[in-house]
Design an enzyme around this catalytic site. Structure first.
Site, PDB file in Angstrom:
ATOM      1  CG  HIS A  13     -32.585  28.548   3.500  1.00 26.25           C
ATOM      2  ND1 HIS A  13     -31.728  29.512   3.468  1.00 26.25           N
ATOM      3  CD2 HIS A  13     -33.715  28.870   3.846  1.00 26.25           C
ATOM      4  CE1 HIS A  13     -32.185  30.568   4.466  1.00 26.25           C
ATOM      5  NE2 HIS A  13     -33.461  30.165   4.559  1.00 26.25           N
ATOM      6  CD  GLU A  14     -37.312  27.318   2.959  1.00 31.20           C
ATOM      7  OE1 GLU A  14     -38.030  27.573   4.148  1.00 31.20           O
ATOM      8  OE2 GLU A  14     -37.045  28.303   2.198  1.00 31.20           O
ATOM      9  CG  HIS A  54     -35.849  27.805   8.501  1.00 32.22           C
ATOM     10  ND1 HIS A  54     -35.503  28.966   9.292  1.00 32.22           N
ATOM     11  CD2 HIS A  54     -35.867  28.261   7.276  1.00 32.22           C
ATOM     12  CE1 HIS A  54     -35.283  29.995   8.285  1.00 32.22           C
ATOM     13  NE2 HIS A  54     -35.640  29.715   7.173  1.00 32.22           N
TER      14      HIS A  54
END
EC number: 3.4.24.-
Length: 629
Positions: A424-425, A428
């Site tokens: 998820h990170e 970004h």
């Protein structure tokens, strides 16, 4: 976990509510709501079907793809002045991507962008536009402004920045910027540059763009050029050998056991391996794609921080979820983070996140893009708990991931061992580098665009964890292990069943927080994922198999066209525009073979043909094109 938005992290919602937010991030702790400073969402997007109906646009096909794109901008807004941003490239699908920044009186309009996608035939494929078309102010007004130190102090006061400026001096650089010397409290010297921005009411404002990296937040603050007490908008870049690890596809310790892998890198994506940058070979968790270390005090130093070192390159360390305290398994934590981030780098590379597209590498090996920007990977970061975040500056500057300890279980749980959080990170970084071009990571700053930034992270994390026997009836919660809650950290788990997850496009009308909005977007993409798997099957291996550049299965095909859609969509897109970009991505990749599967997925969740964006009153639609009925 924001790439470009509020420096909040993975957890922003209490466990079973969708309207309330749990603020996190340094500025929230100081009582500053960065959501109130978001840039307005003003982009339009002309999809490939609309382009095909415009003969004037189709006639633009002479010269290079950059020339054709430039002609389109001049044709669309003849009175505009602009510059070509130096990050254009041709992607693996054959589409050329060209990015333009509007200029007025010789200054950038920082949120006025034009992106053009050019087909393999040399003709315009699609384009996005947020150029300002109002009255142009007199050039003489650009000389009537405060000095940059006043602007820095204005940002410091309004946003309660921990930056001391009493001894600050400003020095002009050859890039039209001012660099501040004599400050303290920021990770690097703050800078300021005079730019315009388009305000929410459509008018133009002359501002100082003040850049400050304070760790938990990496801010571009647009301070009014005459009234330094007024901050118009803010962009935040933060959004947060052998290896014994949980294998790729194992989301967390509940799903499998650790194994030892030898030389797990993919050489086409990592030609220097994971432990070399082409100039130097390392015997630690450092290489071309990332540098992983322990950061228990939460500080900004990383080069001299502790990381495991193995002269025989055996990164094999003890760990079990019952071990406590976390420092007793630091080596295993750093190794797992290094493995997960590098594996994801290699997967994204095969899907199209390459050097010229702005990926994260020290050396780009003459393949385009800007180097010197691996990801700084902080394990057991002491600057927070129960969260994670990622900072995404423009291409050529390192990304930064902070992974925290989660304290909702006894013993505490380390986020590095939940791959979905790492994915998820890192996503970004992917979405911010692709949307609007690698040199502009300010293009996911609106409520819907920022929400999609969160949703893409959840989508890729969920797609990677799919198991062999999963079906469209399989339900996945986000970060259930780390948060010690079966329901995870989102309002609803990801499911194609309305009784389990009822979210639709019009749900966004009641939402005002990016993680909540992102849950709606990721729910739609989960529908898309299963429509394509049902049509093309599912490859359960760790990487896609391609035929003529197209993944042969539905899972990796979905991941591919969603990624390609990011390259195509305009700066600060809304849901409707991002949907159209995915449809256009499929048309560019497969000739539109999956048009109906895509439409059906979005229409099920009210983003059908009649869906309309209005930030205060979105209109839902379950209609699909006639040929898909």
């Amino acid at each position: 976990m924001h790439g470009l938005l509020l420096a909040a992290g993975l957890l922003s919602l209490p466990l079973y509510t969708i309207a309330h937010t749990q603020p996190s991030g340094a500025l929230s702790r100081r009582g500053v709501d960065l959501d109130a400073y978001r840039l307005p969402e003003k982009s339009s997007y002309t999809n490939t079907n609309d382009v095909q109906e415009n003969s004037a646009i189709l006639s633009l096909n002479a010269g290079s793809y950059v020339d054709v794109a430039t002609k389109l901008v001049k044709q669309t807004i003849p009175s505009a002045t602009f510059r070509v941003v130096d990050d254009h490239y041709i992607s693996d699908t054959g589409l050329g991507h060209v990015y333009f920044r509007q200029t007025i009186n010789g200054l950038d309009v920082d949120n006025a962008d034009f992106n053009v996608n050019v087909g393999k035939d040399g003709k315009i494929f699609s384009f996005g536009n947020s150029f300002y078309t109002g009255k142009v102010p007199s050039a003489s007004l650009t000389r009537d402004h405060s000095d940059p130190i006043q602007a820095l102090n204005g940002a410091r006061k309004a946003l309660k920045l921990p930056v001391k400026t009493e001894k600050a001096t400003a020095r002009a650089t050859n890039r039209g910027e001012y660099m501040f010397k004599g400050t303290s409290g920021a990770l690097s010297e703050p800078t300021a540059k005079l730019v315009y921005i388009v305000k929410d009411d459509g008018s133009l404002a002359l501002t100082w763009r003040v850049e400050t990296d304070i760790g938990d937040n990496w801010l571009l603050s647009y301070v009014d050029a005459k009234d330094s007490d007024k901050v118009h908008n803010v962009v935040d870049y933060v959004a947060h050998a052998t290896y014994q690890v949980y294998p790729w596809g194992i989301n967390d310790p509940t799903e499998g056991s650790r194994q030892v892998f030898k030389d797990p890198w993919e050489l086409p994506a990592s030609p220097f391996t994971w432990i070399s940058d082409g100039r130097q070979n390392y015997t630690t968790t450092r290489g071309n794609n990332g540098i992983a270390q322990n950061n228990p005090d939460g500080g900004t130093e990383y080069l001299n921080n502790y990381r495991p070192n193995s002269r025989n390159l055996r990164f094999e360390y003890r760990y079990s979820p019952s071990m406590n305290p976390p420092k007793s398994y630091t080596n295993a934590s750093i190794t797992q983070l290094f493995y997960s981030a590098n594996t994801y780098h290699d997967l994204l590379y095969t899907l199209g996140f390459t050097e010229e597209a702005g990926n994260f590498q020290v050396s780009n090996g003459n393949r385009g893009g800007k180097g010197n920007d691996y990801v700084i990977l902080n394990a057991q970061d002491g600057s927070g708990t129960n969260n994670a975040n990622f900072a995404t500056p423009p291409d050529g500057r390192p990304g930064r991931m902070r992974m925290y300890i989660w304290t909702r279980a006894n013993p505490p749980r380390d986020g590095c061992f939940e791959a979905g959080i790492v994915i998820h990170e890192y996503t970004h970084g992917l979405s911010n580098r692709l949307t609007g071009g690698p040199d502009n990571t300010r293009c996911l700053n609106g409520l819907e665009s920022g929400g999609m930034g969160e949703g893409w992270g959840d989508f890729y994390a969920t797609a990677v964890r799919l198991k062999r026997n999963d079906t469209r009836n399989t339900v996945y919660a986000k970060s259930a292990w780390a948060s010690n809650n079966p329901g995870g950290v989102r309002a609803y788990p990801y499911s194609t069943d309305f009784e389990i997850n009822p979210l639709t496009y019009t749900s966004v009308n009641q939402l005002n927080e990016v993680h909540a909005v992102g849950t709606v977007w990721a729910t739609m993409l989960y529908e898309l994922l299963w429509n394509l798997i049902d049509k093309h099957g599912k490859n359960d291996g760790p990487k896609p198999v391609f035929r003529d550049g197209v993944p042969t299965d539905g899972k990796y095909l979905a991941m591919k066209i969603v990624l390609d859609g990011m390259k195509i969509q305009p700066c600060n897109p809304n849901f409707v525009q991002a949907r159209d970009a995915i449809l256009d991505a499929d048309k560019a990749l497969t000739g539109g073979e999956n048009k109906c599967e895509i439409w059906t997925a979005f229409a099920k969740r009210e983003l059908g043909t009649g869906a309309r964006y209005n930030r205060n009153n979105r209109t839902g639609s379950k209609e699909v094109p006639n040929e898909c009925k």
